[in-house]
Design a protein around this motif. Structure first.
Motif, PDB file in Angstrom:
ATOM      1  N   UNK A 145       0.847  -1.183   0.000  1.00  0.00           N
ATOM      2  CA  UNK A 145       0.000   0.000   0.000  1.00  0.00           C
ATOM      3  C   UNK A 145       0.885   1.236   0.000  1.00  0.00           C
ATOM      4  N   UNK A 146       0.304   2.331  -0.459  1.00  0.00           N
ATOM      5  CA  UNK A 146       1.021   3.593  -0.444  1.00  0.00           C
ATOM      6  C   UNK A 146       0.050   4.707  -0.108  1.00  0.00           C
ATOM      7  N   UNK A 147       0.560   5.768   0.502  1.00  0.00           N
ATOM      8  CA  UNK A 147      -0.292   6.914   0.812  1.00  0.00           C
ATOM      9  C   UNK A 147       0.524   8.176   0.618  1.00  0.00           C
ATOM     10  N   UNK A 148      -0.144   9.240   0.191  1.00  0.00           N
ATOM     11  CA  UNK A 148       0.551  10.521   0.102  1.00  0.00           C
ATOM     12  C   UNK A 148      -0.375  11.632   0.575  1.00  0.00           C
ATOM     13  N   UNK A 149       0.236  12.730   0.906  1.00  0.00           N
ATOM     14  CA  UNK A 149      -0.518  13.833   1.443  1.00  0.00           C
ATOM     15  C   UNK A 149      -0.413  15.005   0.460  1.00  0.00           C
ATOM     16  N   UNK A 150      -1.555  15.531   0.033  1.00  0.00           N
ATOM     17  CA  UNK A 150      -1.587  16.669  -0.882  1.00  0.00           C
ATOM     18  C   UNK A 150      -1.906  17.915  -0.073  1.00  0.00           C
ATOM     19  N   UNK A 151      -1.228  19.007  -0.416  1.00  0.00           N
ATOM     20  CA  UNK A 151      -1.439  20.211   0.372  1.00  0.00           C
ATOM     21  C   UNK A 151      -1.429  21.440  -0.530  1.00  0.00           C
ATOM     22  N   UNK A 152      -2.053  22.533  -0.062  1.00  0.00           N
ATOM     23  CA  UNK A 152      -2.045  23.765  -0.865  1.00  0.00           C
ATOM     24  C   UNK A 152      -0.766  24.571  -0.647  1.00  0.00           C
ATOM     25  N   UNK A 153      -0.094  24.351   0.493  1.00  0.00           N
ATOM     26  CA  UNK A 153       1.176  25.044   0.725  1.00  0.00           C
ATOM     27  C   UNK A 153       2.258  24.045   1.117  1.00  0.00           C
ATOM     28  N   UNK A 154       3.501  24.439   0.979  1.00  0.00           N
ATOM     29  CA  UNK A 154       4.602  23.563   1.378  1.00  0.00           C
ATOM     30  C   UNK A 154       5.573  23.332   0.248  1.00  0.00           C
ATOM     31  N   UNK A 155       6.522  22.429   0.503  1.00  0.00           N
ATOM     32  CA  UNK A 155       7.553  22.127  -0.487  1.00  0.00           C
ATOM     33  C   UNK A 155       7.383  20.708  -1.000  1.00  0.00           C
ATOM     34  N   UNK A 156       7.691  20.530  -2.245  1.00  0.00           N
ATOM     35  CA  UNK A 156       7.637  19.178  -2.802  1.00  0.00           C
ATOM     36  C   UNK A 156       7.182  19.195  -4.238  1.00  0.00           C
ATOM     37  N   UNK A 157       7.189  18.014  -4.862  1.00  0.00           N
ATOM     38  CA  UNK A 157       6.724  17.918  -6.248  1.00  0.00           C
ATOM     39  C   UNK A 157       5.242  18.316  -6.343  1.00  0.00           C
ATOM     40  N   UNK A 158       4.878  18.899  -7.476  1.00  0.00           N
ATOM     41  CA  UNK A 158       3.511  19.405  -7.632  1.00  0.00           C
ATOM     42  C   UNK A 158       2.752  18.632  -8.700  1.00  0.00           C
ATOM     43  N   UNK A 159       1.452  18.539  -8.492  1.00  0.00           N
ATOM     44  CA  UNK A 159       0.596  17.966  -9.531  1.00  0.00           C
ATOM     45  C   UNK A 159       0.129  19.124 -10.403  1.00  0.00           C
ATOM     46  N   UNK A 160       0.469  19.098 -11.684  1.00  0.00           N
ATOM     47  CA  UNK A 160       0.151  20.246 -12.518  1.00  0.00           C
ATOM     48  C   UNK A 160      -0.998  19.985 -13.477  1.00  0.00           C
ATOM     49  N   UNK A 161      -1.257  18.731 -13.751  1.00  0.00           N
ATOM     50  CA  UNK A 161      -2.208  18.436 -14.817  1.00  0.00           C
ATOM     51  C   UNK A 161      -2.723  17.009 -14.647  1.00  0.00           C
ATOM     52  N   UNK A 162      -3.942  16.757 -15.062  1.00  0.00           N
ATOM     53  CA  UNK A 162      -4.483  15.392 -15.006  1.00  0.00           C
ATOM     54  C   UNK A 162      -5.364  15.152 -16.216  1.00  0.00           C
ATOM     55  N   UNK A 163      -5.275  13.958 -16.776  1.00  0.00           N
ATOM     56  CA  UNK A 163      -6.179  13.587 -17.866  1.00  0.00           C
ATOM     57  C   UNK A 163      -7.025  12.409 -17.406  1.00  0.00           C
ATOM     58  N   UNK A 164      -8.352  12.619 -17.433  1.00  0.00           N
ATOM     59  CA  UNK A 164      -9.269  11.578 -16.981  1.00  0.00           C
ATOM     60  C   UNK A 164      -9.494  10.586 -18.121  1.00  0.00           C
ATOM     61  N   UNK A 165      -9.426   9.326 -17.798  1.00  0.00           N
ATOM     62  CA  UNK A 165      -9.514   8.287 -18.825  1.00  0.00           C
ATOM     63  C   UNK A 165     -10.932   7.984 -19.260  1.00  0.00           C
ATOM     64  N   UNK A 166     -10.995   7.309 -20.395  1.00  0.00           N
ATOM     65  CA  UNK A 166     -12.273   6.865 -20.934  1.00  0.00           C
ATOM     66  C   UNK A 166     -12.287   5.341 -20.854  1.00  0.00           C
ATOM     67  N   UNK A 167     -13.474   4.769 -20.630  1.00  0.00           N
ATOM     68  CA  UNK A 167     -13.537   3.305 -20.595  1.00  0.00           C
ATOM     69  C   UNK A 167     -13.412   2.767 -22.013  1.00  0.00           C
ATOM     70  N   UNK A 168     -12.434   1.889 -22.193  1.00  0.00           N
ATOM     71  CA  UNK A 168     -12.223   1.277 -23.507  1.00  0.00           C
ATOM     72  C   UNK A 168     -12.390  -0.230 -23.355  1.00  0.00           C
ATOM     73  N   UNK A 169     -13.208  -0.809 -24.199  1.00  0.00           N
ATOM     74  CA  UNK A 169     -13.447  -2.249 -24.135  1.00  0.00           C
ATOM     75  C   UNK A 169     -13.343  -2.813 -25.543  1.00  0.00           C
ATOM     76  N   UNK A 170     -12.284  -3.580 -25.792  1.00  0.00           N
ATOM     77  CA  UNK A 170     -12.110  -4.173 -27.121  1.00  0.00           C
ATOM     78  C   UNK A 170     -12.574  -5.625 -27.156  1.00  0.00           C
ATOM     79  N   UNK A 171     -13.193  -6.072 -26.073  1.00  0.00           N
ATOM     80  CA  UNK A 171     -13.759  -7.421 -26.093  1.00  0.00           C
ATOM     81  C   UNK A 171     -12.865  -8.516 -25.557  1.00  0.00           C
ATOM     82  N   UNK A 172     -11.828  -8.160 -24.799  1.00  0.00           N
ATOM     83  CA  UNK A 172     -10.985  -9.195 -24.181  1.00  0.00           C
ATOM     84  C   UNK A 172     -11.776  -9.847 -23.051  1.00  0.00           C
TER      85      UNK A 172
END
Lengths: 329, 152
Positions: free
Chosen positions: A164-191
């Motif tokens: 398991x893993x956990x992380x803490x997101x915050x509006x202030x502080x130091x650390x790597x930032x999340x700048x962008x996200x792309x939401x996925x689409x459900x794809x079903x090719x019949x597997x």
């Protein structure tokens, strides 16, 4: 409207915590995983309780590492693979915070990150914990056969990560930032082969990446690494083939968390999988590399196979999903 | 809204081509060796029971089955049988020891849900179909045999 979100306030990843089972602790990431278990029961009576305890341990640890208390956390967003996401629920009931339970199979981690980052970016919350976990023995029991049954695994199968893993997101502080996200689409090719999850998820990963690159005018070279969640060796190959067909080459900066986890893919065949795979690997290995500035911009794309044992038995195919998150220094 | 297709023939053919195949020769060889070895043990048990307890006919075969079922269950309990199974595949599933393994393994696994709703209820989750079709098949064969006997 677009499936890509650009965060203006850039939520910061303050701290991470990770835990791994006995097999994972002997794997390639043994020097990075924070807490290593030598018993996959984690002093509990059942594997389900152990999985929940692992999630409890990482969430507790990450709050402690950020020198905070649970009352400072606005909300916890968590998910796992079990029916009614019991591991997350029973872990989070120990905390005095809001709770959002999420499920997107093995893509849960980036789903939780996207939701958490959005809540912070909008100014609605200050600190959010995102966590996912999985356990080989509970997944095996829910999706496949009893552990002691003398059955063989086909060569295209993967091995659910105990971790398991956990992380803490915050509006202030130091650390790597999340700048962008792309939401996925459900794809079903019949597997329909529930043992071949890589093939079921690869088209979804390819679709999300294609959308991310073409709609926003990005190229694979913009990233130090493109990290997929748990496509495994076969799934990675298929995804790269599908993207190659569309004129995108990610061969030289692609890496898969599932392929990284274990030493020699002998009993695990195509590598690790599970909701805990991407979170454990990111929270241990990649977060450290980001902190040390060895990596500066990564695209994390966790992939999920949205099947259940009921849908499989009723002959349904396996829908795949993949959400991408950009993390940079 | 455009209707979406959940089937892509080209993709499925491509996946079929690219997926690793089970090594059939190796699997068959391993199944033959381990399956044959289990049968040899069965035969040894048979000779032993015949020699020591002077058992004969139906009684003898019933006791041989009992001993083999016990061995299968015992090795499952020790956590050894699934390792044999991983190596041998069909070689350890087909003999009666494999049947014992398919009953004992869920019984152990679901103990966490209690003895009634766990162990007892889930015990035949794997072996259930074998029993159902075994009984149904034997009734069918019995009927054919009976009718055939009446006519000829």
């Amino acid at each position: 409207m677009s499936r890509t979100i650009f965060f203006r306030n850039k939520p910061i990843i303050l701290e991470t915590a990770s835990i791994g089972g006995p097999k994972e602790s002997k794997g390639c990431l043994k020097d990075y995983i924070e807490r290593k278990l030598d018993d996959d029961l984690f002093d509990e009576k059942s594997f389900e309780k152990a999985e929940s305890k692992m999630m409890l341990a990482v969430i507790k640890k990450v709050i402690e590492k950020a020198k905070l208390d649970d009352v400072n956390i606005d909300s916890i967003i968590a998910g796992d693979l079990l029916n009614q996401i019991i591991s997350s629920t029973f872990a989070v009931r120990n905390f005095n915070t809001g709770y959002l339970g999420v499920y997107n199979a093995c893509a849960t981690f980036t789903e939780a990150l996207t939701i958490g980052a959005t809540l912070i970016d909008g100014g609605y919350m200050k600190r959010v914990v995102c966590s996912t976990g999985s356990h080989f023995s509970t997944a095996e029991r829910q999706y496949r056969y009893p552990l002691e049954l003398g059955s063989t695994r086909p060569p295209q199968a993967q091995w659910t990560v105990t971790g398991a893993g956990a992380l803490i997101l915050s509006n202030i502080g130091d650390g790597p930032k999340i700048t962008c996200a792309t939401i996925g689409k459900i794809i079903d090719y019949g597997v329909t082969d529930a043992n071949n999850m890589g093939a079921a998820m690869a088209p979804a990963a390819a679709d999300t990446l294609l959308y991310h690159f073409t709609e926003n005018g990005f190229s694979p070279n913009d990233y130090d690494l493109i990290i997929t969640g748990d496509l495994g060796t076969l799934g990675s190959r298929i995804m790269k083939d599908l993207l190659w067909e569309k004129g995108i080459d990610i061969e030289k900066n692609h890496v898969d968390c599932g392929e990284l986890v274990y030493n020699l893919a002998e009993h695990e065949y195509q590598g690790g999988s599970g909701a805990g795979c991407s979170s454990m690997v990111f929270c241990s290995y990649f977060y450290k590399l980001l902190k040390e500035k060895k990596l500066n911009k990564i695209l994390l794309i966790a992939t999920g196979a949205l099947l259940s044992s009921v849908s499989s038995q009723q002959g349904e195919s396996i829908p795949g999903i993949a959400h991408a998150v950009v993390i940079e220094n | 809204m455009k209707k979406r297709q959940f089937y892509n023939k080209n993709y499925l053919e491509y996946v079929k081509g690219i997926s690793p195949k089970t090594n059939e020769k190796r699997s068959l060889f391993r199944a033959f060796i381990v399956g044959g070895f289990i049968c040899c043990i069965g035969q040894a048990v048979r000779y032993a029971l015949e020699g020591i307890f002077q058992l004969k006919g139906d009684e003898l075969s019933a006791y041989v089955s009992l001993v083999m079922i016990f061995l299968g269950a015992f090795l499952t309990g020790l956590g050894v049988y699934d390792r044999i199974g991983k190596f041998a595949g069909g070689g350890s599933i087909v003999p009666i020891t494999g049947f014992a393994n398919s009953v004992v393994s869920p019984a152990m696994e679901f103990k966490t849900e209690g003895y009634i709703y766990g162990t007892a209820a889930k015990m035949f989750i794997v072996a259930g179909p074998i029993i159902v079709f075994g009984v149904a098949g034997s009734v069918l064969v019995g009927l054919v045999y009976y009718v055939g006997y009446m006519i000829f």
